[in-house]
Design a protein around this motif. Structure first.
Motif, PDB file in Angstrom:
ATOM      1  N   UNK A  31       0.853  -1.201   0.000  1.00  0.00           N
ATOM      2  CA  UNK A  31       0.000   0.000   0.000  1.00  0.00           C
ATOM      3  C   UNK A  31       0.883   1.243   0.000  1.00  0.00           C
ATOM      4  N   UNK A  32       0.753   2.054  -1.042  1.00  0.00           N
ATOM      5  CA  UNK A  32       1.539   3.285  -1.145  1.00  0.00           C
ATOM      6  C   UNK A  32       0.578   4.474  -1.226  1.00  0.00           C
ATOM      7  N   UNK A  33       0.999   5.579  -0.634  1.00  0.00           N
ATOM      8  CA  UNK A  33       0.153   6.772  -0.536  1.00  0.00           C
ATOM      9  C   UNK A  33       0.038   7.496  -1.888  1.00  0.00           C
ATOM     10  N   UNK A  34      -0.903   7.044  -2.737  1.00  0.00           N
ATOM     11  CA  UNK A  34      -1.192   7.726  -4.014  1.00  0.00           C
ATOM     12  C   UNK A  34      -2.710   7.725  -4.209  1.00  0.00           C
ATOM     13  N   UNK A  35      -3.140   8.333  -5.314  1.00  0.00           N
ATOM     14  CA  UNK A  35      -4.580   8.352  -5.624  1.00  0.00           C
ATOM     15  C   UNK A  35      -5.134   6.932  -5.771  1.00  0.00           C
ATOM     16  N   UNK A  36      -4.277   6.008  -6.209  1.00  0.00           N
ATOM     17  CA  UNK A  36      -4.733   4.635  -6.437  1.00  0.00           C
ATOM     18  C   UNK A  36      -5.243   3.984  -5.144  1.00  0.00           C
ATOM     19  N   UNK A  37      -4.687   4.405  -4.001  1.00  0.00           N
ATOM     20  CA  UNK A  37      -5.107   3.805  -2.730  1.00  0.00           C
ATOM     21  C   UNK A  37      -5.980   4.756  -1.904  1.00  0.00           C
ATOM     22  N   UNK A  38      -6.440   5.841  -2.537  1.00  0.00           N
ATOM     23  CA  UNK A  38      -7.257   6.822  -1.801  1.00  0.00           C
ATOM     24  C   UNK A  38      -8.492   6.161  -1.204  1.00  0.00           C
ATOM     25  N   UNK A  39      -9.096   5.215  -1.965  1.00  0.00           N
ATOM     26  CA  UNK A  39     -10.335   4.555  -1.510  1.00  0.00           C
ATOM     27  C   UNK A  39     -10.143   3.887  -0.164  1.00  0.00           C
ATOM     28  N   UNK A  40      -8.985   3.278   0.072  1.00  0.00           N
ATOM     29  CA  UNK A  40      -8.794   2.577   1.350  1.00  0.00           C
ATOM     30  C   UNK A  40      -8.281   3.541   2.418  1.00  0.00           C
ATOM     31  N   UNK A  41      -7.508   4.551   2.006  1.00  0.00           N
ATOM     32  CA  UNK A  41      -7.027   5.533   2.983  1.00  0.00           C
ATOM     33  C   UNK A  41      -8.193   6.339   3.556  1.00  0.00           C
ATOM     34  N   UNK A  42      -9.249   6.503   2.751  1.00  0.00           N
ATOM     35  CA  UNK A  42     -10.414   7.270   3.199  1.00  0.00           C
ATOM     36  C   UNK A  42     -11.420   6.405   3.967  1.00  0.00           C
ATOM     37  N   UNK A  43     -11.133   5.123   4.099  1.00  0.00           N
ATOM     38  CA  UNK A  43     -12.035   4.210   4.796  1.00  0.00           C
ATOM     39  C   UNK A  43     -11.272   3.667   6.014  1.00  0.00           C
ATOM     40  N   UNK A  44     -11.361   4.396   7.139  1.00  0.00           N
ATOM     41  CA  UNK A  44     -10.522   4.111   8.307  1.00  0.00           C
ATOM     42  C   UNK A  44     -10.592   2.645   8.763  1.00  0.00           C
ATOM     43  N   UNK A  45     -11.790   2.040   8.904  1.00  0.00           N
ATOM     44  CA  UNK A  45     -11.823   0.637   9.340  1.00  0.00           C
ATOM     45  C   UNK A  45     -11.141  -0.304   8.341  1.00  0.00           C
ATOM     46  N   UNK A  46     -11.364  -0.048   7.045  1.00  0.00           N
ATOM     47  CA  UNK A  46     -10.744  -0.916   6.029  1.00  0.00           C
ATOM     48  C   UNK A  46      -9.228  -0.754   6.063  1.00  0.00           C
ATOM     49  N   UNK A  47      -8.756   0.487   6.266  1.00  0.00           N
ATOM     50  CA  UNK A  47      -7.304   0.720   6.306  1.00  0.00           C
ATOM     51  C   UNK A  47      -6.692   0.037   7.527  1.00  0.00           C
ATOM     52  N   UNK A  48      -7.372   0.178   8.673  1.00  0.00           N
ATOM     53  CA  UNK A  48      -6.847  -0.429   9.903  1.00  0.00           C
ATOM     54  C   UNK A  48      -6.726  -1.944   9.729  1.00  0.00           C
ATOM     55  N   UNK A  49      -7.728  -2.537   9.074  1.00  0.00           N
ATOM     56  CA  UNK A  49      -7.695  -3.985   8.843  1.00  0.00           C
ATOM     57  C   UNK A  49      -6.532  -4.338   7.890  1.00  0.00           C
ATOM     58  N   UNK A  50      -6.388  -3.527   6.846  1.00  0.00           N
ATOM     59  CA  UNK A  50      -5.311  -3.795   5.879  1.00  0.00           C
ATOM     60  C   UNK A  50      -3.948  -3.679   6.554  1.00  0.00           C
ATOM     61  N   UNK A  51      -3.798  -2.701   7.455  1.00  0.00           N
ATOM     62  CA  UNK A  51      -2.492  -2.476   8.083  1.00  0.00           C
ATOM     63  C   UNK A  51      -2.143  -3.556   9.116  1.00  0.00           C
ATOM     64  N   UNK A  52      -3.163  -4.323   9.543  1.00  0.00           N
ATOM     65  CA  UNK A  52      -2.865  -5.472  10.416  1.00  0.00           C
ATOM     66  C   UNK A  52      -1.971  -6.471   9.682  1.00  0.00           C
ATOM     67  N   UNK A  53      -2.100  -6.495   8.350  1.00  0.00           N
ATOM     68  CA  UNK A  53      -1.306  -7.428   7.541  1.00  0.00           C
ATOM     69  C   UNK A  53      -0.042  -6.762   6.988  1.00  0.00           C
ATOM     70  N   UNK A  54       0.365  -5.656   7.617  1.00  0.00           N
ATOM     71  CA  UNK A  54       1.616  -4.995   7.225  1.00  0.00           C
ATOM     72  C   UNK A  54       2.511  -4.940   8.468  1.00  0.00           C
ATOM     73  N   UNK A  55       3.588  -5.730   8.507  1.00  0.00           N
ATOM     74  CA  UNK A  55       4.430  -5.756   9.710  1.00  0.00           C
ATOM     75  C   UNK A  55       4.877  -4.373  10.177  1.00  0.00           C
ATOM     76  N   UNK A  56       5.085  -3.416   9.278  1.00  0.00           N
ATOM     77  CA  UNK A  56       5.502  -2.073   9.710  1.00  0.00           C
ATOM     78  C   UNK A  56       4.305  -1.181  10.078  1.00  0.00           C
ATOM     79  N   UNK A  57       3.077  -1.715   9.914  1.00  0.00           N
ATOM     80  CA  UNK A  57       1.845  -1.049  10.366  1.00  0.00           C
ATOM     81  C   UNK A  57       1.652   0.369   9.852  1.00  0.00           C
ATOM     82  N   UNK A  58       2.049   0.621   8.638  1.00  0.00           N
ATOM     83  CA  UNK A  58       1.751   1.907   8.004  1.00  0.00           C
ATOM     84  C   UNK A  58       1.810   1.705   6.506  1.00  0.00           C
TER      85      UNK A  58
END
Ligand SMILES: NC(=O)c1ccc[n+]([C@@H]2O[C@H](COP(=O)([O-])OP(=O)(O)OC[C@H]3O[C@@H](n4cnc5c(N)ncnc54)[C@H](O)[C@@H]3O)[C@@H](O)[C@H]2O)c1
Length: 275
Positions: A212-239
């Motif tokens: 997940x990289x901070x661009x327009x392509x991922x805006x949909x998930x960055x703007x959806x706090x619960x979905x982002x939090x769930x996605x970041x659970x599967x990122x060892x660096x948690x961001x």
């Protein structure tokens, strides 16, 4: 000093990559999908290191505006920056890649690097995705890379390098991404095939596989706090990552430090492929 910028739903480390490679000034790069996002960051980062860039995008107006902005920002640099030239290109059309290559040779006399960055991401479950979306995804993400590599191979000299944008999606399945995941798996495989064939010409071919990289392509998930939090659970660096953090790896892959590296996909995903 480490600085994090809040994105509304996560933290992104935008601190500039400081690596400089003395062999890069005077080189020439072609980058597709460079009007915004990672492509724009790649163009900016290479130009500040003295690389001339032909930056192509299907959105020609946005590409011109981005190039003007980046060239103006580079005006105050101490070291001579490279020039960014904007061009319109639809990567699904082989003849437009050839025109992009010609533009680079006309403007700068040579091509050293080719970055197949343009890509699209339709979010739809396999049961719902339309035939048009499937074809567009495979056409931009896979054919676009293959046509780009053909144009590049006709111009790159020994020591030249191609970098393709794959994704963690090439190796990790997530719902709603069947067409996208399969297209990026194809890019990873294509990178290996190209490395084998173009090795004869002394051209290296590698891929970058971002998470997940901070661009327009991922805006949909960055703007959806619960979905982002769930996605970041599967990122060892948690961001999520920043385009700059992907640029750091691109820089290495284009540099002489990677001169014996070819046929690989390098993950820039905070470790998410392991979770
Ligand atoms: N953002 C992420 O989290 C992420 C993760 C993994 C991989 N990637 C890949 O990285 C690459 C760059 O992604 P991004 O996040 O910067 O995307 P983005 O959507 O911000 O930018 C993509 C650019 O490509 C251009 N483009 C689209 N179709 C085109 C075409 N047919 N011809 C020419 N240009 C076209 C768009 O106009 C846009 O400027 C893509 O290949 C993407 O699949 C992104």
């Amino acid at each position: 000093m480490t600085s994090y910028e809040p994105t509304g739903s996560g933290r992104v480390l935008h601190q500039p990559v400081t690596a400089r490679y003395p062999e890069l000034p005077g080189k020439v790069a072609v980058i597709t999908g460079a009007a915004r996002g990672m492509g724009a960051r790649f163009a900016a980062g290479l130009a500040t290191r003295g690389v001339d860039v032909v930056a192509g995008d299907i959105n020609g107006e946005a590409m011109t505006a981005t190039a003007e902005e980046l060239n103006a920002a580079n005006g105050s640099l101490e070291e001579k920056p490279g020039r960014i030239v904007a061009s319109t290109v639809d990567v699904t059309k082989p003849e437009e890649h050839l025109a992009l290559a010609r533009r680079a040779v006309d403007e700068f006399g040579r091509i050293d690097f080719w970055v197949n960055n343009a890509g699209i991401f339709p979010f739809a479950e396999v049961a719902d995705i339309s035939a048009e979306q499937i074809r567009a995804t495979l056409s931009v993400n896979v054919e676009g890379v293959l046509f780009g590599a053909q144009a590049a191979a006709a111009h790159l000299r020994p020591g030249g390098a191609i970098v393709n944008m794959s994704s963690v999606s090439a190796v990790r399945v997530r719902r709603g991404r069947g067409a996208y995941c399969s297209s990026k798996a194809a890019v990873a495989h294509l990178t290996e095939s190209l490395a084998v064939e173009l090795g004869d010409q002394g051209i290296r071919v590698n891929a970058i596989a971002p998470g997940y990289i901070d661009t327009e392509m991922t805006r949909w998930i960055q703007d959806d706090a619960p979905a982002l939090a769930k996605a970041l659970e599967a990122v060892p660096l948690h961001r999520i990552g920043s385009p700059e953090e992907v640029f750091g790896v691109l820089l290495f892959l284009l540099s002489d430090s990677a001169r014996y590296v070819t046929g690989h996909s390098i993950a820039v995903d905070g470790g998410s492929r392991h979770v």
